[in-house]
Motif scaffolding. Structure first.
Motif, PDB file in Angstrom:
ATOM      1  N   THR A   1      16.127  50.623  23.877  1.00  0.00           N
ATOM      2  CA  THR A   1      17.467  50.119  24.153  1.00  0.00           C
ATOM      3  C   THR A   1      17.527  48.652  23.740  1.00  0.00           C
ATOM      4  OG1 THR A   1      17.610  51.578  26.062  1.00  0.00           O
ATOM      5  CG2 THR A   1      19.187  49.755  25.956  1.00  0.00           C
ATOM      6  N   PRO A   2      18.494  48.278  22.887  1.00  0.00           N
ATOM      7  CA  PRO A   2      18.592  46.863  22.499  1.00  0.00           C
ATOM      8  C   PRO A   2      18.773  45.975  23.721  1.00  0.00           C
ATOM      9  CG  PRO A   2      20.016  48.218  21.129  1.00  0.00           C
ATOM     10  CD  PRO A   2      19.508  49.097  22.236  1.00  0.00           C
ATOM     11  N   SER A   3      18.137  44.834  23.685  1.00  0.00           N
ATOM     12  CA  SER A   3      18.205  43.854  24.763  1.00  0.00           C
ATOM     13  C   SER A   3      19.072  42.683  24.314  1.00  0.00           C
ATOM     14  CB  SER A   3      16.779  43.375  25.065  1.00  0.00           C
ATOM     15  OG  SER A   3      16.801  42.204  25.838  1.00  0.00           O
ATOM     16  N   ASP A   4      19.583  41.930  25.278  1.00  0.00           N
ATOM     17  CA  ASP A   4      20.323  40.710  24.952  1.00  0.00           C
ATOM     18  C   ASP A   4      19.385  39.545  24.655  1.00  0.00           C
ATOM     19  OD1 ASP A   4      22.795  41.917  25.271  1.00  0.00           O
ATOM     20  OD2 ASP A   4      22.898  41.430  27.409  1.00  0.00           O
ATOM     21  N   THR A   5      18.090  39.768  24.871  1.00  0.00           N
ATOM     22  CA  THR A   5      17.117  38.688  24.682  1.00  0.00           C
ATOM     23  C   THR A   5      16.907  38.393  23.206  1.00  0.00           C
ATOM     24  OG1 THR A   5      15.970  39.347  26.695  1.00  0.00           O
ATOM     25  CG2 THR A   5      14.717  37.994  25.138  1.00  0.00           C
ATOM     26  N   SER A   6      16.804  37.114  22.897  1.00  0.00           N
ATOM     27  CA  SER A   6      16.350  36.700  21.570  1.00  0.00           C
ATOM     28  C   SER A   6      15.535  35.429  21.759  1.00  0.00           C
ATOM     29  CB  SER A   6      17.519  36.470  20.613  1.00  0.00           C
ATOM     30  OG  SER A   6      18.299  35.390  21.043  1.00  0.00           O
ATOM     31  N   THR A   7      14.586  35.229  20.878  1.00  0.00           N
ATOM     32  CA  THR A   7      13.756  34.031  20.938  1.00  0.00           C
ATOM     33  C   THR A   7      13.683  33.422  19.553  1.00  0.00           C
ATOM     34  OG1 THR A   7      11.740  35.310  20.577  1.00  0.00           O
ATOM     35  CG2 THR A   7      12.329  34.839  22.870  1.00  0.00           C
ATOM     36  N   HIS A   8      13.345  32.145  19.518  1.00  0.00           N
ATOM     37  CA  HIS A   8      13.216  31.454  18.240  1.00  0.00           C
ATOM     38  C   HIS A   8      11.786  30.951  18.089  1.00  0.00           C
ATOM     39  CE1 HIS A   8      14.158  29.053  14.745  1.00  0.00           C
ATOM     40  NE2 HIS A   8      13.485  28.067  15.310  1.00  0.00           N
ATOM     41  N   CYS A   9      11.181  31.243  16.967  1.00  0.00           N
ATOM     42  CA  CYS A   9       9.869  30.720  16.613  1.00  0.00           C
ATOM     43  C   CYS A   9      10.061  29.798  15.417  1.00  0.00           C
ATOM     44  CB  CYS A   9       8.911  31.849  16.257  1.00  0.00           C
ATOM     45  SG  CYS A   9       7.364  31.263  15.531  1.00  0.00           S
ATOM     46  N   PRO A  10       9.593  28.553  15.485  1.00  0.00           N
ATOM     47  CA  PRO A  10       9.794  27.646  14.356  1.00  0.00           C
ATOM     48  C   PRO A  10       9.072  28.095  13.088  1.00  0.00           C
ATOM     49  CG  PRO A  10       8.357  26.651  16.016  1.00  0.00           C
ATOM     50  CD  PRO A  10       8.896  27.920  16.597  1.00  0.00           C
ATOM     51  N   PHE A  11       8.112  29.016  13.231  1.00  0.00           N
ATOM     52  CA  PHE A  11       7.338  29.470  12.086  1.00  0.00           C
ATOM     53  C   PHE A  11       7.796  30.819  11.542  1.00  0.00           C
ATOM     54  CE2 PHE A  11       4.671  26.889  14.881  1.00  0.00           C
ATOM     55  CZ  PHE A  11       4.450  25.812  14.032  1.00  0.00           C
ATOM     56  N   LYS A  12       8.368  31.660  12.422  1.00  0.00           N
ATOM     57  CA  LYS A  12       8.757  33.014  11.995  1.00  0.00           C
ATOM     58  C   LYS A  12      10.258  33.234  11.962  1.00  0.00           C
ATOM     59  CE  LYS A  12       5.950  35.091  15.016  1.00  0.00           C
ATOM     60  NZ  LYS A  12       5.151  34.038  15.641  1.00  0.00           N
ATOM     61  N   GLY A  13      11.016  32.547  12.808  1.00  0.00           N
ATOM     62  CA  GLY A  13      12.465  32.722  12.842  1.00  0.00           C
ATOM     63  C   GLY A  13      12.920  33.259  14.182  1.00  0.00           C
ATOM     64  N   ASP A  14      14.054  33.976  14.176  1.00  0.00           N
ATOM     65  CA  ASP A  14      14.662  34.492  15.402  1.00  0.00           C
ATOM     66  C   ASP A  14      14.306  35.963  15.586  1.00  0.00           C
ATOM     67  OD1 ASP A  14      15.995  32.071  16.053  1.00  0.00           O
ATOM     68  OD2 ASP A  14      17.484  32.522  14.522  1.00  0.00           O
ATOM     69  N   ALA A  15      13.828  36.293  16.790  1.00  0.00           N
ATOM     70  CA  ALA A  15      13.433  37.660  17.099  1.00  0.00           C
ATOM     71  C   ALA A  15      14.460  38.321  18.008  1.00  0.00           C
ATOM     72  CB  ALA A  15      12.073  37.678  17.786  1.00  0.00           C
ATOM     73  N   SER A  16      14.704  39.601  17.756  1.00  0.00           N
ATOM     74  CA  SER A  16      15.518  40.443  18.628  1.00  0.00           C
ATOM     75  C   SER A  16      14.577  41.338  19.422  1.00  0.00           C
ATOM     76  CB  SER A  16      16.459  41.316  17.795  1.00  0.00           C
ATOM     77  OG  SER A  16      17.340  40.507  17.048  1.00  0.00           O
ATOM     78  N   TYR A  17      15.025  41.761  20.620  1.00  0.00           N
ATOM     79  CA  TYR A  17      14.171  42.539  21.515  1.00  0.00           C
ATOM     80  C   TYR A  17      14.808  43.873  21.898  1.00  0.00           C
ATOM     81  CZ  TYR A  17      11.123  38.534  22.141  1.00  0.00           C
ATOM     82  OH  TYR A  17      10.234  37.513  21.920  1.00  0.00           O
ATOM     83  N   TRP A  18      13.937  44.812  22.294  1.00  0.00           N
ATOM     84  CA  TRP A  18      14.338  46.112  22.810  1.00  0.00           C
ATOM     85  C   TRP A  18      13.540  46.397  24.067  1.00  0.00           C
ATOM     86  CZ3 TRP A  18      13.968  44.785  17.824  1.00  0.00           C
ATOM     87  CH2 TRP A  18      15.051  45.083  16.983  1.00  0.00           C
ATOM     88  N   SER A  19      14.090  47.272  24.900  1.00  0.00           N
ATOM     89  CA  SER A  19      13.464  47.604  26.182  1.00  0.00           C
ATOM     90  C   SER A  19      13.302  49.109  26.323  1.00  0.00           C
ATOM     91  CB  SER A  19      14.336  47.097  27.334  1.00  0.00           C
ATOM     92  OG  SER A  19      14.512  45.703  27.251  1.00  0.00           O
ATOM     93  N   LEU A  20      12.431  49.482  27.248  1.00  0.00           N
ATOM     94  CA  LEU A  20      12.300  50.848  27.731  1.00  0.00           C
ATOM     95  C   LEU A  20      12.617  50.810  29.220  1.00  0.00           C
ATOM     96  CD1 LEU A  20       8.928  51.922  26.096  1.00  0.00           C
ATOM     97  CD2 LEU A  20      11.144  52.979  25.687  1.00  0.00           C
ATOM     98  N   PRO A  21      12.960  51.951  29.821  1.00  0.00           N
ATOM     99  CA  PRO A  21      13.181  51.948  31.266  1.00  0.00           C
ATOM    100  C   PRO A  21      11.966  51.369  31.990  1.00  0.00           C
ATOM    101  CG  PRO A  21      13.905  54.020  30.322  1.00  0.00           C
ATOM    102  CD  PRO A  21      13.201  53.263  29.218  1.00  0.00           C
ATOM    103  N   GLY A  22      12.193  50.360  32.802  1.00  0.00           N
ATOM    104  CA  GLY A  22      11.109  49.735  33.548  1.00  0.00           C
ATOM    105  C   GLY A  22      10.247  48.782  32.738  1.00  0.00           C
ATOM    106  N   ALA A  23      10.582  48.570  31.479  1.00  0.00           N
ATOM    107  CA  ALA A  23       9.794  47.683  30.610  1.00  0.00           C
ATOM    108  C   ALA A  23      10.746  46.836  29.768  1.00  0.00           C
ATOM    109  CB  ALA A  23       8.864  48.507  29.725  1.00  0.00           C
ATOM    110  N   PRO A  24      11.338  45.819  30.371  1.00  0.00           N
ATOM    111  CA  PRO A  24      12.274  44.987  29.623  1.00  0.00           C
ATOM    112  C   PRO A  24      11.577  44.202  28.518  1.00  0.00           C
ATOM    113  CG  PRO A  24      11.868  44.054  31.797  1.00  0.00           C
ATOM    114  CD  PRO A  24      11.184  45.385  31.757  1.00  0.00           C
TER     115      PRO A  24
END
Length: 109
Positions: A56-79
């Motif tokens: 399931t797509p998550s609203d979380t995103s992170t930025h790495c100065p070396f790799k760029g912007d990451a998008s996240y996905w979750s499983l039930p009970g595992a955000p």
């Protein structure tokens, strides 16, 4: 990249899988191995080796100065269990749209 910080990516042949609550979420024999200064080896799996219908797509995103912007996905009970870079920086372009999990098991031959 800054002095002392390195990222290398190589095509791996390891058999890796991700199992959560007894269910195989991903399994690959062609992961990309990303080694980054100060971090454990990360396995980036091609999308065809990941059961994306379970994620399931998550609203979380992170930025790495070396790799760029990451998008996240979750499983039930595992955000935010898995992430990917849709538009990675040129230096790490190989990982584009590959999935990386926090818990990847290397299967012994």
């Amino acid at each position: 990249m800054s002095t002392g910080h390195r990222i290398t990516i190589e095509q791996g042949t390891e058999h890796v899988r991700v199992v959560r609550d007894g269910q195989t979420i991903a399994e690959s024999r062609s992961p990309l191995l990303l080694r980054e200064t100060g971090c454990p080896v990360r396995y980036y799996l091609p999308p065809e080796d990941v059961r994306t219908e379970l994620l399931t797509p998550s609203d979380t995103s992170t930025h790495c100065p070396f790799k760029g912007d990451a998008s996240y996905w979750s499983l039930p009970g595992a955000p935010d269990l898995v992430w990917a870079y849709h538009t990675p920086k040129a230096e790490v372009a190989q990982v584009k749209d590959h999935f990386c999990f926090f818990d990847t098991e290397v299967v012994a031959a």
